[in-house]
Design a protein around this motif. Sequence first.
Motif, PDB file in Angstrom:
ATOM      1  N   ASP A 385      -0.040  41.657   0.850  1.00  0.00           N
ATOM      2  CA  ASP A 385      -0.611  40.502   1.550  1.00  0.00           C
ATOM      3  C   ASP A 385       0.368  39.933   2.562  1.00  0.00           C
ATOM      4  O   ASP A 385       0.504  38.720   2.706  1.00  0.00           O
ATOM      5  CB  ASP A 385      -0.999  39.410   0.538  1.00  0.00           C
ATOM      6  CG  ASP A 385      -1.997  39.922  -0.485  1.00  0.00           C
ATOM      7  OD1 ASP A 385      -2.858  40.733  -0.102  1.00  0.00           O
ATOM      8  OD2 ASP A 385      -1.917  39.526  -1.654  1.00  0.00           O
ATOM      9  N   ALA A 387       1.793  38.460   5.750  1.00  0.00           N
ATOM     10  CA  ALA A 387       1.217  37.727   6.874  1.00  0.00           C
ATOM     11  C   ALA A 387       2.146  37.697   8.078  1.00  0.00           C
ATOM     12  O   ALA A 387       1.699  37.416   9.188  1.00  0.00           O
ATOM     13  CB  ALA A 387       0.882  36.291   6.444  1.00  0.00           C
ATOM     14  N   ASP A 441       6.776  33.608   3.442  1.00  0.00           N
ATOM     15  CA  ASP A 441       5.477  34.278   3.452  1.00  0.00           C
ATOM     16  C   ASP A 441       4.972  34.506   2.032  1.00  0.00           C
ATOM     17  O   ASP A 441       3.789  34.290   1.731  1.00  0.00           O
ATOM     18  CB  ASP A 441       5.612  35.610   4.195  1.00  0.00           C
ATOM     19  CG  ASP A 441       4.280  36.294   4.404  1.00  0.00           C
ATOM     20  OD1 ASP A 441       3.585  35.938   5.360  1.00  0.00           O
ATOM     21  OD2 ASP A 441       3.937  37.183   3.603  1.00  0.00           O
ATOM     22  N   ALA A 445       1.634  32.567   0.213  1.00  0.00           N
ATOM     23  CA  ALA A 445       0.494  33.376  -0.216  1.00  0.00           C
ATOM     24  C   ALA A 445       0.030  33.009  -1.616  1.00  0.00           C
ATOM     25  O   ALA A 445      -1.125  33.266  -1.970  1.00  0.00           O
ATOM     26  CB  ALA A 445       0.841  34.864  -0.156  1.00  0.00           C
TER      27      ALA A 445
END
Length: 671
Positions: A385, A387, A441, A445
């Motif tokens: 995940d 980003a 990050d 998340a």
Amino acid sequence: MRTDCGCGCGGDATSTSAFVRPRFFAGQLLTEDDLSLLVEYTTAKNRLHNRSLYGPGVICGLTVSCDPCGGGTVAVHPGHALDCAGNDIVVPCTERVDVRALVRERRISALGVDCGEDCDDEGGRRYGLYVRYQESPVEPVAPYATEEPCPSPGCVPSRIQEGFRFVVGPDDVEDHRHNPGTRLLASIGDLARADRARIRDRRLGMYVDALLVASLGTGRTFRFDAADARRYAAAFAWLRANAGGEGPPPPPTAREMTEHVRALAAAVARFDTYDQAGREQLGRDYPDLATVREARGVLGTACERLRGADLEAVWPDPLRRTIARAAVTETAARVVPEGGDPDAPLEVRMLAQGTPLGHALRVEFRADIGLIREWLLGRLDQAADLADCALRTEVAAGCDVPPLLPPPPPDSTEKATVAEVQQLAEAAAALGTAVRRFLTDAACATLNPPCGDSADTDVLLAHLELDGCDVVRVCSATREQVLPGGSAYGEWLPKLYRLRELAERVCCQPLPAYQKPTLPTEGPVARPYAEGLLGDWPRTGDLEEMLSLLLTPAPGETPPKALHEQVYTTPSEVTDSMQELARLRTQVSDLTAALEGLRAQMSSAQTQVTHLAEQLPERLGPRLADLEGAPDEAPAEAPEASDQADEPAKPPAPPAKRARSPRTRKSGETP
């Protein structure tokens, strides 16, 4: 159920990807498929809402109590529950549940045979009492005749009755609640390896500014102010009173002595960056500096005692141990001599900032940069995940990692170069920024909980303790309850408000960037003293508070689930031999050069052999012609039969060896 809507649709799966509902119009011929699709669509939507908004667990009621008659029976009172598929389980009346029969049923289904009631076991047994959703077709009717080629024979159920059944199972139930620390651990991986990389990044971060200032400020004076004068006086007074004595100091005294050595050495090193006129002016401004010569002697005595101390006992942490060794070694080499060390401006400027930089510490910095980069790239390769889309490319291509160096001899005072120091500072600054971007990050998340995905549709009602065939204890306090916001948020709802507040300051903000320190165009360079370099390194700031909230369980909070991933760890033997690998690389380079020389000699020899091969036919031609034209020798006469019978057969004589000329001949060459 329709199967032509992407990955699947309907209400049976725990994760639905698409929905299809019927559309009616005038004159439409309705069939059972249209009406069944309408029912399936409505049911699937209700189950989806139950799964996503509430999660599995007990909504109300369904308390379990001991049966008034005792024995192996319990009473389950009316209530409402949801399973992980979103099914509503409603118990309308109090049910008497025969636990003995359920245990027997479980044993039969597991073993395939009926082993009896098993009521004579000694000691208590523990089970979980669950309720399970089930559907039953009811109210069969006979269908009218149709034109179908194969009509349904007999009666067909016309209703689906929703019901439940009770089962027993293991006492350790799966917890569907989502702890945000689980997702964070999935991003940063093994916590021990992550901490190892982060603590090394923390140490490099304490040196980055000092390295850049020392490399850019060559020839500049470091400002000596009132704070330096107070530090000088306090450290000098303590060392003058405690530096003397015989033998190494005990660990607590050695730690305190090292700190005072570092503080006094920084003040004297700042004094040494001034010229003669500047030193005289400092002496007038701060009268305590009149004892600089005596301070150098006290520093020499303290360093001599500290060299005999057991550093592993004094500094159990190897990261601080190397800094302490550098403080003693560099002070003795750069500050203790009268007038300092004018030939080592980099090392003196590092001491002046309270950040000693020895040969061994530079070697460790190179290894630390490689370790941090390897860990960060490994996590970025497995981050699902991510980003920060450009982070991996920047880490892989933009961080210039210095090559490893072999370990230096003990107390080495080899000097650093400006280029080496700048390379270390730039690589450490780039990696430190990348680590902060990755952690930001990963932390942000976690504020988006994932959808639940579980195939276990049993809902725990109570934990049962049996003694033989009798239920002796019922406990329902630890079962899952449906909370506002669903199971994904309910576990860490008390943390959510503070995390959202921190997220506003950390997440979705401009990417962090390293700001290089700027030097004044003229005059002394003002640099703070590195306080706490050998003490605790606290992690402060909004990001660190966010990570601490996510990873530190609150009282009663479910701990993060263990990672189920293959973690490749480097054995300690390999880690310890990284420096030896650098020496092997040097040896390989020498062997490569020698191999290139041998290849050149072989090429020259091959050229000579080819030249000789071209000349051989011309020189051997006449001789070969004479040999081919010579008559064969007459064979020897065979002995008589009597002689053959009386004498044993003799082996043939070997051919006579030909004399060779002093020159080495090739095979087949004749003189």
